[in-house]
Design an enzyme around this catalytic site. Structure first.
Site, mmCIF file in Angstrom:
data_model
loop_
_atom_site.group_PDB
_atom_site.id
_atom_site.type_symbol
_atom_site.label_atom_id
_atom_site.label_comp_id
_atom_site.label_asym_id
_atom_site.label_seq_id
_atom_site.Cartn_x
_atom_site.Cartn_y
_atom_site.Cartn_z
ATOM 1 N N ASN A 15 5.017 3.101 1.432
ATOM 2 C CA ASN A 15 3.606 2.750 1.243
ATOM 3 C C ASN A 15 2.916 3.919 0.539
ATOM 4 O OD1 ASN A 15 0.926 2.065 1.492
ATOM 5 N ND2 ASN A 15 0.860 2.269 3.735
ATOM 6 N N LYS A 17 -0.046 4.021 -0.542
ATOM 7 C CA LYS A 17 -1.493 4.076 -0.241
ATOM 8 C C LYS A 17 -2.277 4.284 -1.548
ATOM 9 C CE LYS A 17 -0.314 5.622 4.345
ATOM 10 N NZ LYS A 17 -0.723 6.303 5.571
ATOM 11 N N HIS A 101 -2.772 -2.962 7.953
ATOM 12 C CA HIS A 101 -2.550 -1.520 8.150
ATOM 13 C C HIS A 101 -3.786 -0.930 8.838
ATOM 14 C CE1 HIS A 101 -1.967 2.715 7.335
ATOM 15 N NE2 HIS A 101 -0.694 2.445 7.054
ATOM 16 N N GLU A 103 -5.356 1.644 8.334
ATOM 17 C CA GLU A 103 -6.370 2.172 7.402
ATOM 18 C C GLU A 103 -7.240 1.040 6.865
ATOM 19 O OE1 GLU A 103 -3.641 4.407 4.982
ATOM 20 O OE2 GLU A 103 -3.323 5.776 6.662
ATOM 21 N N GLU A 171 2.822 1.198 14.074
ATOM 22 C CA GLU A 171 2.366 2.486 13.545
ATOM 23 C C GLU A 171 1.253 3.036 14.438
ATOM 24 O OE1 GLU A 171 3.237 2.870 9.054
ATOM 25 O OE2 GLU A 171 1.341 1.848 9.278
ATOM 26 N N GLY A 177 0.287 10.193 9.020
ATOM 27 C CA GLY A 177 -0.165 11.278 8.155
ATOM 28 C C GLY A 177 -0.468 12.569 8.897
ATOM 29 N N SER A 216 4.551 9.352 10.147
ATOM 30 C CA SER A 216 5.207 10.648 9.938
ATOM 31 C C SER A 216 6.735 10.569 9.948
ATOM 32 C CB SER A 216 4.707 11.678 10.964
ATOM 33 O OG SER A 216 3.317 11.905 10.793
#
Ligand code: PGA
Length: 253
Positions: A15, A17, A101, A103, A171, A177, A216
């Site tokens: 991904n 992003k 996701h 985000e 996730e 991240g 991560s």
């Protein structure tokens, strides 16, 4: 895409992003070249920003690398400035799409109901979805992680997924991240709970739906994570931006 009856190979999904200009295609080219001639133990997919999807398809053409979108709209077309439909992703050569996701849920207030609608749209365009779920640090510290994630999963997966190929990605938000990967115990506990819910929702099909871990994942921890029970692949952010790291993760599968 309809479901195959065999247990799927692990899926290693990159991904990107909101990262990647034209030069990033060189990394994708290196991934495709790196896979060339290797036994295909894993499925490999790259999810670039929408601006690169079409060119990425051309870049990896002839290789086993799959491509997809990072999101799609719930409607097929219309007055939705700035959005991308599932059919547009397919038209640009994508065969998969990441939905829900964290985000997107945070930046754009996406609810489970909205995500479920996007899943329907993806299926209508014949895309294979990766539906993401995951708890916040506050929820984990309050001991609510499993209940929250199972609820999120329940509400994000429409019944029309029955008989269709799809994936779930667990996730934990606090691991994305941050370099703080979830412990193997956390992963095993959550993936077992997700598996139980998938079986409750989809019966036999739910036994083989791949459950990816994301947060991560790096070359140095991928092997241990991918070997854990009920881990059917990885959704990789930062480490998918460099071909060398992404190939090392694929190798671990
Ligand atoms: P990360 O991102 O690997 O950079 O933690 C994972 C993701 O959000 O998909």
């Amino acid at each position: 895409m309809t479901l195959s009856s065999t247990t799927p190979r692990p899926l290693i999904a990159g991904n990107w992003k909101m990262n990647g200009l034209s030069a990033a295609l060189d990394e994708a080219r290196a991934v495709a070249a790196g896979l060339d001639g290797r036994p295909a133990a894993a499925r490999v997919a790259i999810f670039p920003p929408a601006t690169l999807l079409h060119r990425l398809g051309a870049t990896v053409e002839g290789s086993s690398v799959l491509t997809g979108g990072q999101d799609c709209h719930g409607k097929a077309s219309g007055a939705h400035t700035g959005d991308t439909s599932a059919e547009m992703i397919a038209d640009a050569g994508g065969t998969m799409v990441i939905l829900g996701h964290s985000e997107r849920r945070t930046d754009h207030g996406e609810t489970c109901q909205l995500v479920a609608g996007k899943v329907e749209a993806a299926l209508a365009a014949n895309l294979e979805p990766i539906v993401c779920v995951g708890e916040s640090l506050t929820q984990r510290e309050a001991g609510e992680a499993v209940a929250f994630v199972v609820g999120q999963l329940h509400n994000s997966l429409p019944p029309s997924l029955a008989g269709k190929a799809f994936n779930v990605a667990y996730e934990p938000i606090w691991a994305i991240g941050t370099g703080h990967v979830a412990s193997i115990d956390n992963i095993v506990e959550m993936h077992a709970a997700i598996r139980a819910e998938l079986i409750a929702l989809f019966g036999e099909q739910g036994r083989v739906t791949p459950i990816l871990y994301g947060g991560s994942v790096k070359p140095d921890n991928a092997q241990e994570i991918l070997a854990a029970p009920e881990v059917g692949g990885a959704l990789v952010g930062g480490a998918s931006l460099k071909a060398k790291d992404f190939l090392a993760i694929i190798e671990a599968a």
